[in-house]
Design an enzyme around this catalytic site. Sequence first.
Site, PDB file in Angstrom:
ATOM      1  N   GLY A  70       0.879  -1.207  -0.068  1.00  0.00           N
ATOM      2  CA  GLY A  70      -0.030  -0.087  -0.003  1.00  0.00           C
ATOM      3  C   GLY A  70       0.754   1.417   0.020  1.00  0.00           C
ATOM      4  O   GLY A  70       1.995   1.171   0.127  1.00  0.00           O
ATOM      5  N   GLY A 128       4.833   7.542   2.555  1.00  0.00           N
ATOM      6  CA  GLY A 128       5.689   6.630   1.906  1.00  0.00           C
ATOM      7  C   GLY A 128       4.999   5.383   1.543  1.00  0.00           C
ATOM      8  O   GLY A 128       3.850   5.333   1.458  1.00  0.00           O
ATOM      9  N   LYS A 130       8.089  -0.226   5.623  1.00  0.00           N
ATOM     10  CA  LYS A 130       7.598   1.046   5.500  1.00  0.00           C
ATOM     11  C   LYS A 130       8.765   2.000   5.037  1.00  0.00           C
ATOM     12  O   LYS A 130       9.597   2.389   5.805  1.00  0.00           O
ATOM     13  CB  LYS A 130       6.997   1.872   6.557  1.00  0.00           C
ATOM     14  CG  LYS A 130       6.352   3.043   6.489  1.00  0.00           C
ATOM     15  CD  LYS A 130       5.775   3.630   7.553  1.00  0.00           C
ATOM     16  CE  LYS A 130       5.219   4.964   7.487  1.00  0.00           C
ATOM     17  NZ  LYS A 130       4.399   5.487   8.463  1.00  0.00           N
ATOM     18  N   ASP A 184      -3.939   9.697  14.929  1.00  0.00           N
ATOM     19  CA  ASP A 184      -4.719   9.294  13.457  1.00  0.00           C
ATOM     20  C   ASP A 184      -5.019   8.008  13.670  1.00  0.00           C
ATOM     21  O   ASP A 184      -4.999   6.934  13.044  1.00  0.00           O
ATOM     22  CB  ASP A 184      -3.337   9.178  12.660  1.00  0.00           C
ATOM     23  CG  ASP A 184      -3.860   9.205  11.282  1.00  0.00           C
ATOM     24  OD1 ASP A 184      -5.096   9.638  10.783  1.00  0.00           O
ATOM     25  OD2 ASP A 184      -3.125   9.081  10.219  1.00  0.00           O
TER      26      ASP A 184
END
Length: 941
Positions: free
Chosen positions: A625, A630, A645, A754
């Site tokens: 994804g 990033g 990541k 988040d």
Amino acid sequence: MHSSIIRNNETDYEALLAFKAAINDPLHSLESWNSSIHFCRWKGVTCGSRHKRVIRLNLVNQNLTGFISPHIGNLSFLRFLSLDNNSYSGILPPELGRLKRLQSLSVSYNLIGGQIPASLSNCTELSSIIISYNKLAGPLPPELGSLPRLELIAFSKNNISGSIPSTFGNLSSLMRLYGAPMILQAKSLIPNELEGTLPSYLGTTLPNLQIFSVGINLFSGTIPVSLSNATNLVYLHVGYNRFSGKVPSLVKLNKLGVLALSGNLLGKGESDELSFISSLVNATSLVSLGLDDNNFGGQLPVSFWNLSTTLSRLFLTRNQITGTIPSEIGNFVSLLDLRVNDNRFTGMIPYSIGKLRNLQFLDFSRNRFSSNIPSSIGNLSLLLAMYLSENNLSSGMPSSLGNCQNLLELNLSQNALTGPVPREVLSIPSLRTVDLSQNQLNGTLPVEIGVLRIWSISMFLGTTLSVKFLVLLEFFEGLQVLDLSSNKLDGEIPSFLGEFNLLALNLAFNDFEGALQEDGIFKNASLISVSGNPKLCGGIPELKLSKCRLKQHKKSSLSLTSKIVISTFCVILGISMILGVLIVYFLKREKKEPPSNPFGRSLLNVSYQSLLQATGGFSRDSLLGVGSYGSVYKGILEEKLVAIKVLNLSQRGALKSFMAECEALRNIRHRNLAKVLTACSGVDLQGNDFKALVYEYMPNGSLHDWLHPQLDKDLTRGELRYLNLVQRLNIAIDIACAVEYLHLQSGTPIIHCDLKPSNVLLDDEFVGHVGDFGLARFLSKATDSFSKHQTSSSLVRGTIGYTAPEYGTGSEPSTLGDVYSFGILLLEMFTGKRPTGAMFKDGFGLRSFVQNSLPDRLSDIADPELLNERETGTEPSTNGLQHYNSIGNHKYEKCLVKVLSVGVACSADSAKERMSIAEAVNELKSNRDALLRNANYGDEM
């Protein structure tokens, strides 16, 4: 512990201690395994209510090493053994065959070698064997064919060899066979080594078969005709083998959702080889069709365009298919991924392509398409990548392409396109890679090219463009390779070009003039090409240009803008030098320790090269994804599957996100937080800064994927993309516990900032793990207020729909802001509706939607999947969690109402009115326990 209890259960007690003695426990997960409490209360141990004997051992994801002790065979009442996602080595002990009551064996994602013990055939109650992602070798034991209750066997990603035993034809209960990863584009994965032909009995003696996945092996021969008799098949993956011949009729497979025939030797390039497609017309749930990398010839039959409109992935790449793409392509309105490249298609790209408004990936390259690019292609607003290269496309590029505002990659090279490059196309802010080479484009590039944000790209513009060079280059700070050869560019080569961190620069065969500089990239002849520019002079000797003639300039050639830039640069340089002197001075006064690994000594800083190798060169097949800062790749490090990541350091805020995540994850550890394994902070092969974080891989992806499935890589939604009520409750509790830990138990309180479903990852056991701490903030211990050095009013404080309303008025992040986000997430989990859905506008949001309907109109707001579960009393048994048969409607609805009420209480507009996270944890646990007390588990003991 009472001695009488120990005596009565001494066998189990000693077996567990022997099991513990054979392993290493770096996380101290088994710290409770001592004589101070009864072993039935030890972590991961579940006992039956009657005899207090061990019936379940669940030690998933505990980072355990060592081997599985043969004493496991003494737990004679054991029914469920789950040791997934650890680092066990050694073998599967034959003593497992003594567990006559064993129903489920799951040891995937370990390092277990040896052979599959034939003694498992003695476990006559076994319904599932999951041993994928290990190092098991040798053949499949024929003895397993005698297991009367076996419904699932998964042995993907091992070194299993030989053929499928003929005795497997006796597994009349078998529903799922996984001999390959559930990935259609998986050529880069290491296969098993199963060979031979597929048994002819497959569809005849295995009537309950739902999943048959043996891709990425060495099977040969033809696909059995009997497969069409397996009428319950929903997933058929035989891709990347050596099957040949014709594909048989699949006319009875009306439930089929995924058909993967990719990467075989099917077909001979003849005209009737795609006739089997007509037999799929009644497969109304078909979502993925992979026919790529074969030898299919001829035209697509007319019936092809009558396939299910639910089709979301269509792969025809690298065959010998001829004919045209008719307007009926527009019927496939659910398509996300369409690849027909490397065939022999002719004619126009149909205007109806614009109806595919969900399309994200389009590849028509290397065919024989002609005429113009239809303007309707601008309707594909979700498109991420478009490849139309190596065709016979002509006329101008449609300006409507500028509507594709999410486009990352655009390749129109090697066509016959004419006219200018539309300013709308070059204004797409997301573009990273653009290849327009070998066309007949002309005119000038508009100034709007300056809005391009390019990250690690190669720009190929080998066309007949006439352009003012200065306008083109001023904004390309991220360029690595620039090829402007064979054009009609003129004027002097600007001096600032040498300051770019380019790896290659090709300016050959243009009409540049004047003196070539000798610094920057221009001092390395191996990186540049300027041949074919007869008016150039000077430069380093290796370029063999003519010497420049001296001439006087009447006045300075510097423009006003250039003078301002130079003056500003000098001022900044002066300030930088002063600051440098001051820094050196203070460093000498204060003796500081060298910077340490942000994750402590337990985690090594891996190299860029190791991550490059782990991900197959950061290949598209490894991409999981793309996020704000990033991309996340799947990879294998030290024989362990991981998620990597990679930060996009050209994105503003990415470096701060990396540091924030390092700081947040350095000293915190909780079972419901994503576990970071290591980090990489260095340079890539081109010398550019490179930063990455390596996490434990979560096989079940994100919570978002389960709540809102769009493209299921494995099955249709009804099979593996459904979470029942108990599972959702457990995941909600996992998230709440993680937030409670961050706020109240981690030393310095941490605000996540988040929380949303895409940041909640699910492991093999569907345990929730909160991840992505790129926006995390720390509260000061002294003031419980936000540390000033950690905040900026300009920083994003979350995601639209989940962000607390007070953040919109300038309030600093707080723990109650996280509670609000959790409340919205909780409502989304149990209503199935996104907070940003089209129905929520003009002050009417998800919270109002739920609050206005509670408690009387539950059916108006609850997820229909949950309501269907209530009515039918069913739940999927594939996920390995709590199994229950039925719950009374009243109890079921009461639980739903209470959970939704918690979500409403947590998401109050006023921060002071919100329920605390500790209260939320208690409420949710209480509701779950009450629900399960009323569930019928059958005869436990």
